[in-house]
Design a protein around this motif. Structure first.
Motif, PDB file in Angstrom:
ATOM      1  N   GLU A  27      33.321  23.037  29.310  1.00 16.02           N
ATOM      2  CA  GLU A  27      34.658  23.147  29.447  1.00 16.02           C
ATOM      3  C   GLU A  27      35.261  22.949  28.179  1.00 16.02           C
ATOM      4  OE1 GLU A  27      35.598  20.152  32.232  1.00 16.02           O
ATOM      5  OE2 GLU A  27      34.731  21.122  33.901  1.00 16.02           O
ATOM      6  N   GLN A  32      33.319  29.826  29.133  1.00 15.87           N
ATOM      7  CA  GLN A  32      32.803  30.172  30.560  1.00 15.87           C
ATOM      8  C   GLN A  32      33.823  30.946  31.255  1.00 15.87           C
ATOM      9  OE1 GLN A  32      31.630  26.830  32.435  1.00 15.87           O
ATOM     10  NE2 GLN A  32      33.661  25.580  32.350  1.00 15.87           N
ATOM     11  N   SER A  33      33.714  31.794  32.053  1.00 12.74           N
ATOM     12  CA  SER A  33      34.681  32.300  32.951  1.00 12.74           C
ATOM     13  C   SER A  33      34.260  32.361  34.528  1.00 12.74           C
ATOM     14  CB  SER A  33      34.853  33.905  32.393  1.00 12.74           C
ATOM     15  OG  SER A  33      33.564  34.348  32.402  1.00 12.74           O
ATOM     16  N   GLU A  34      35.071  32.955  35.115  1.00  7.97           N
ATOM     17  CA  GLU A  34      34.837  33.224  36.589  1.00  7.97           C
ATOM     18  C   GLU A  34      35.028  34.664  37.026  1.00  7.97           C
ATOM     19  OE1 GLU A  34      37.600  30.787  38.935  1.00  7.97           O
ATOM     20  OE2 GLU A  34      36.834  28.808  38.132  1.00  7.97           O
ATOM     21  N   ASP A  35      34.332  35.131  37.969  1.00 13.01           N
ATOM     22  CA  ASP A  35      34.170  36.141  38.481  1.00 13.01           C
ATOM     23  C   ASP A  35      35.271  36.460  39.844  1.00 13.01           C
ATOM     24  OD1 ASP A  35      32.844  35.125  40.655  1.00 13.01           O
ATOM     25  OD2 ASP A  35      30.892  36.068  40.499  1.00 13.01           O
ATOM     26  N   THR A  37      34.941  36.387  42.760  1.00 11.55           N
ATOM     27  CA  THR A  37      34.670  35.474  43.898  1.00 11.55           C
ATOM     28  C   THR A  37      34.880  33.951  43.497  1.00 11.55           C
ATOM     29  OG1 THR A  37      32.173  35.246  43.489  1.00 11.55           O
ATOM     30  CG2 THR A  37      32.976  36.926  44.757  1.00 11.55           C
ATOM     31  N   GLY A  38      35.182  33.491  42.307  1.00 10.50           N
ATOM     32  CA  GLY A  38      35.370  32.108  41.662  1.00 10.50           C
ATOM     33  C   GLY A  38      34.101  31.649  41.278  1.00 10.50           C
ATOM     34  N   GLU A  39      32.754  32.374  41.169  1.00  8.84           N
ATOM     35  CA  GLU A  39      31.719  31.807  40.573  1.00  8.84           C
ATOM     36  C   GLU A  39      31.970  31.747  39.200  1.00  8.84           C
ATOM     37  OE1 GLU A  39      28.959  30.561  42.122  1.00  8.84           O
ATOM     38  OE2 GLU A  39      29.865  30.884  43.951  1.00  8.84           O
ATOM     39  N   THR A  40      31.372  30.645  38.462  1.00 13.09           N
ATOM     40  CA  THR A  40      31.205  30.464  37.142  1.00 13.09           C
ATOM     41  C   THR A  40      30.334  31.304  36.396  1.00 13.09           C
ATOM     42  OG1 THR A  40      32.045  28.045  37.552  1.00 13.09           O
ATOM     43  CG2 THR A  40      31.393  28.716  35.374  1.00 13.09           C
ATOM     44  N   ARG A  42      28.542  31.896  32.777  1.00 12.75           N
ATOM     45  CA  ARG A  42      28.272  31.610  31.626  1.00 12.75           C
ATOM     46  C   ARG A  42      27.359  32.316  30.706  1.00 12.75           C
ATOM     47  NH1 ARG A  42      27.273  25.532  34.117  1.00 12.75           N
ATOM     48  NH2 ARG A  42      29.839  24.882  34.169  1.00 12.75           N
TER      49      ARG A  42
END
Length: 199
Positions: A27, A32-35, A37-40, A42
C-alpha cells in the motif's frame, strides 16, 4: 515487462515478520492494482525471510555507519521536501542493507550487487545489460565447438577387413565371366541390388 521479455521474473525478498507488514508495504509503494472482480494484482512475488538467512549468504551487511551516511540523509530529505516520501517509524531493522541479484534458470549468478548504502542499488539498465551479456555468452558457447573437439577425418580403410567391406566397381573386362556363376565382385553388387550381372 522488460525483464519478463528476457525470460526473467522479479522476486522481492524482505525480512518482514508478518504478511500484514508486507501488505502495508504494498500500500505504501502504491504499485498494486485490482482487476474487474476486485482481486488484487501485484506485479511481482514477495518472499519473507524473517531470520535473514539469505542476507549474509549474498554478502548483504547490517551496518549503522553505512546506513546513516550524509548522501543517504540528503536523499531522504529531498524526498520529504518534494513530497515523494512520507516519514514513518521503522518497524524492522533500518540498518540492514539490501542488494540486487540476478540468477539464471540454472542457479548461476548473472549479476551480484550487495548495497553499500540504502540508496546504492543497481539500475534497471545495469540489470538488463548483465542479462543480455549473459545470454550472449550462453549463445556463443552453444554455437562454438568444445575446445577438445576434433573434426572427423574422411573414412579410409585401415585393415584388410575394411578393404573387404568395399564393394568394387563392376568392370566386365577385369573379371572372369566365362562360367554361368557370376564372379565374386559381381555377386557382391548383385546382392546389394546395384547390378544385374551379364555373362
Amino acid at each position: 515487462r522488460r525483464l519478463e521479455s528476457l525470460g526473467y521474473k522479479v522476486v522481492l525478498v524482505c525480512f518482514a515478520e508478518s504478511v500484514e507488514r508486507v501488505n502495508e508495504w504494498w500500500e505504501l509503494v502504491g504499485i498494486q492494482s485490482e482487476d474487474r472482480t476486485g482481486e488484487t494484482i501485484r506485479p511481482f512475488l514477495v518472499l519473507k525471510d524473517p531470520h535473514r538467512d539469505l542476507y549474509p549468504m549474498y554478502g548483504m551487511k547490517r551496518s549503522f555507519w553505512q546506513t546513516w551516511t550524509i548522501p543517504t540523509l540528503l536523499y531522504y530529505a529531498y524526498l520529504l521536501l518534494t513530497r515523494q516520501w512520507k516519514y514513518r517509524k521503522n518497524k524492522e531493522d533500518p540498518n540492514q542493507l539490501g542488494g540486487d541479484f540476478v540468477i539464471d534458470r540454472n542457479g548461476r549468478l548473472v549479476l551480484v550487487h550487495p548495497s553499500t548504502s540504502p540508496i546504492d542499488r543497481a539500475s534497471i539498465g545495469d540489470i538488463v545489460a548483465a542479462i543480455e551479456e549473459h545470454q550472449k555468452v550462453q549463445t556463443d558457447a552453444l554455437l562454438s565447438p568444445h575446445p577438445e573437439y576434433q573434426p572427423q577425418q574422411p573414412w579410409q580403410p585401415t585393415s584388410e577387413l575394411d578393404e573387404d567391406m568395399i564393394i568394387p566397381a563392376w568392370d566386365p573386362n577385369a573379371h572372369d565371366h566365362s562360367s554361368d556363376r557370376p564372379c565374386q565382385a559381381c555377386a557382391q553388387l548383385q546382392s546389394s541390388g546395384l547390378l544385374e550381372c551379364k555373362t
